[in-house]
Write an enzyme that holds these catalytic residues in place. Structure first.
Site: not given
Ligand code: AMP
Ligand code: ZN
Length: 141
Positions: A105-106
């Site tokens: 994801h970005f």
């Molecule tokens: P990363 O550290 O790049 O893997 O970021 C993962 C992101 O996903 C974090 O900023 C979380 O706040 C976000 N996240 C985790 N669970 C959810 C969810 N159910 N819906 C939306 N965002 C989420």
């Protein structure tokens, strides 16, 4: 080395959101990608752009999905200007880079003048000797 995926049987939260089996504040979706608000935003309007098909890293996606993802990133980076003209675009690849959800994801993070979270400590100037080694590693085809 293969990238980590969720253990078999464990649901990937972004796959669940993409399939509308888990809730999300969806901003955009098409056949290949979806964008939704981050549940723990750095700033107001922080959102994520995600391919529908699971892959932990960009390299795990097929080329069509990588291209579709970049198109949606481009579309949404233009749209984020409705909130703020400035933003960060970030991708965390792997645990050492801070990835916690292993579905690529970005992050698109509108910026309103907060301290920059991507500058956690002062930076030192490039060392020319080491620069030569890095160039040799990365410039080779
Ligand atoms: P990363 O550290 O790049 O893997 O970021 C993962 C992101 O996903 C974090 O900023 C979380 O706040 C976000 N996240 C985790 N669970 C959810 C969810 N159910 N819906 C939306 N965002 C989420
Ligand atoms: Zn997934």
């Amino acid at each position: 080395m293969p990238s980590p995926s969720p253990p078999s049987g464990a649901a990937c939260i972004f796959c669940e959101i993409a399939a509308h089996r888990a809730p999300g504040y969806v901003l955009y979706e098409d056949a290949d990608t979806i964008a939704f608000l981050d549940l723990y935003p750095f700033t107001r309007g922080h959102f994520l752009v995600v391919p529908r098909r699971h892959g932990a890293r960009l390299a795990d996606l097929d080329e069509a999905d990588r291209i579709a993802l970049m198109h949606t990133v481009d579309r949404m980076c233009r749209r984020v200007g409705r909130l703020a003209p400035d933003y960060n675009l970030a991708l965390n690849a792997g645990a050492a880079a801070g990835q916690i959800v292993f579905h690529v994801h970005f992050h698109v993070i509108p910026r309103y003048g907060e301290a920059n979270p991507f500058h956690p400590r002062p930076r030192v100037a490039l060392d020319p000797e080491d620069a030569g080694r890095v160039v040799a590693t990365l410039a080779a085809p």
